[in-house]
Write an enzyme that holds these catalytic residues in place. Structure first.
Site, mmCIF file in Angstrom:
data_model
loop_
_atom_site.group_PDB
_atom_site.id
_atom_site.type_symbol
_atom_site.label_atom_id
_atom_site.label_comp_id
_atom_site.label_asym_id
_atom_site.label_seq_id
_atom_site.Cartn_x
_atom_site.Cartn_y
_atom_site.Cartn_z
ATOM 1 N N ALA A 84 0.884 -1.256 -0.033
ATOM 2 C CA ALA A 84 -0.025 -0.034 -0.019
ATOM 3 C C ALA A 84 0.813 1.239 -0.037
ATOM 4 C CB ALA A 84 -0.839 0.201 1.358
ATOM 5 N N LYS A 85 0.568 2.257 -0.726
ATOM 6 C CA LYS A 85 1.268 3.379 -0.895
ATOM 7 C C LYS A 85 0.976 4.495 0.231
ATOM 8 C CE LYS A 85 3.494 6.362 -4.557
ATOM 9 N NZ LYS A 85 4.981 6.180 -4.144
ATOM 10 N N VAL A 86 1.443 4.272 1.463
ATOM 11 C CA VAL A 86 0.801 4.738 2.430
ATOM 12 C C VAL A 86 1.701 6.261 2.647
ATOM 13 C CG1 VAL A 86 0.167 4.700 5.085
ATOM 14 C CG2 VAL A 86 -0.272 2.738 3.619
#
Ligand code: PMP
Length: 321
Positions: free
Chosen positions: A171-173
Site C-alpha cells: 500500500a502506498k501509505v
C-alpha cells in the site's frame, strides 16, 4: 519533493506553484486556496495513501502523454482498501479529472501528478474506521528525481523495509515513507546517492522509492511482491520490455545481499527514478563499474516508449491535449 517547494534549511518552505490548479474536495481550486486544518488526522498519524504519476512532453508532437494513469489509480484503490478508505471516484473518473487538471495548468514539459486520499478528521485518536476523508490531486512540472545518466552509488541501509505484518509496503501509505526517508537520508549523509533496503529476513527488497533489478548470468532477477516491495508500475513495464525487447528471462525471486556485490548489472526503477543504473554498491563496483550494456539499452527503449515515440507502446499513455 524538492521540485514542489523551495527548501532552505531552517526556513519555511514555500510552494513554487501557489497559483496552480489543484483538484480538492470535488472542485478545481487554486493551490493557495486549499486550507488543511492543523489537527488533520493524516498530518499527525500518516493516515493517507497516494500515487505518483508522470506525464511526458513530446516536443515534436507538442503533446503531453500521461503515463499509466489507470494502473496508478487502480493501485490507489487497493491502497485505500487496506487503509479502510474509499476513493470517491472510479478509475475512469480519476483519469478524466487528471487530464482536466493538466490542461488547466497548461503544462508544456515533463510533469508530475500527485493524488492523495487522506483522513481529514480534525480529532485526536488513532484508528482507521469511521473517519471522514479528503481527496486531492496536485500537479507540478518535474524533471529528474535521481541521476539516470552516469549511474548512481548505493549503500545497503542499516534500516530494514517495513514488513507486511506491520505496515504493508504494497500500500502506498503516506506514513510508511518515514521508512524511505530514514534510509535515504542515511545514504545521502554517508556520501551515497541512494539506499537499498533489506527485508526483516535479510533479503533485498527495494530502493527508498524504486524497485530493483539485477542481471546475473544473462538473466534479470527482481524481488518478488512478497518481499515487502511496492508493487511498482514501472517494474511491471520493465519486466515486459526485458522479455519482449531484450529477449531475456526475468525471474521474480528473493535476492541475497551479496548478490548485489557479484551481479553483472544493477538498476533501480520507478515513476520518479525512471531507469536509474547503479554502478557501485557498498564501495564494490558493479560489473566493470560503468552503466551496464543491457541497462543502457533498456533505458533507451523505456524513454522512447514513455515519450510515445515507439508505436508499439502508444497504449502506455493517454494524450492530454
Ligand atoms: N517502491 C517505492 C517504495 C516507491 O515509492 C516507488 C515509487 N512509487 C516505487 C517502488 C516504484 O513504483 P512505481 O514504478 O509504481 O512508481
Amino acid at each position: 519533493m524538492s521540485v514542489q517547494t523551495d527548501h532552505t534549511p531552517g526556513t519555511k518552505s514555500r510552494p513554487t506553484h501557489p497559483n496552480s490548479w489543484v483538484f480538492f474536495e470535488g472542485e478545481f481550486v487554486r493551490y493557495h486556496d486549499v486550507h488543511i486544518g492543523p489537527m488533520t488526522h493524516a498530518l499527525h498519524y500518516g493516515t493517507g495513501c497516494f500515487e505518483g504519476i508522470r506525464a511526458y512532453w513530446n516536443p515534436g508532437q507538442e503533446q503531453l502523454f500521461l503515463l499509466q494513469a489507470p494502473a496508478h489509480y487502480e493501485r490507489l484503490h487497493r491502497s485505500a482498501r487496506i487503509l479502510r478508505m474509499e476513493v470517491p471516484y472510479s478509475t475512469g473518473e480519476l483519469v478524466d479529472l487528471t487530464l482536466e487538471l493538466l490542461r488547466r495548468n497548461d503544462y508544456r514539459g515533463d510533469s508530475y501528478v500527485r493524488p492523495l486520499l487522506f483522513k481529514s478528521a480534525e480529532q485526536i485518536g488513532v484508528q482507521l474506521h469511521g473517519l471522514p476523508e479528503s481527496f486531492l490531486i496536485y500537479t507540478s512540472p518535474f524533471g529528474k528525481y535521481v541521476e539516470i545518466d552516469g549511474g548512481i552509488r548505493c549503500t545497503v541501509s542499516s534500516w530494514r523495509r517495513v514488513p507486511d505484518s506491520a505496515l504493508p509496503a504494497r500500500a502506498k501509505v503516506t506514513g510508511s515513507y518515514i521508512n524511505s526517508a530514514l534510509a535515504k537520508s542515511e545514504a545521502l549523509e554517508n556520501g551515497f546517492d541512494e539506499a537499498i533496503v533489506l527485508t526483516e529476513s535479510g533479503h533485498v527488497s527495494e530502493g527508498s522509492a524504486e524497485n530493483l533489478f539485477l542481471l546475473k548470468d544473462g538473466i534479470f532477477v527482481t524481488p518478488p511482491v512478497t518481499d515487502d516491495i511496492l508493487e511498482g508500475i514501472t517494474r511491471r513495464l520493465i519486466i515486459g520490455l526485458i522479455r519482449d525487447e531484450l529477449g531475456l528471462q526475468v525471474l521474480e525471486r528473493s535476492i541475497d545481499r551479496t548478490e548485489l556485490y557479484t551481479c553483472d548489472e544493477l538498476f533501480l526503477c520507478g515513476t520518479g527514478a525512471q531507469v536509474s543504473p547503479v554502478v557501485e554498491v557498498d564501495r564494490r563496483p558493479i560489473g566493470d563499474g560503468h552503466v551496464g550494456e543491457f541497462t543502457h539499452e533498456l533505458q533507451g527503449i523505456y524513454f522512447s516508449a514513455v515519450r510515445a515515440e515507439n508505436p508499439k507502446y502508444l497504449d502506455w499513455s493517454i494524450k492530454v491535449y
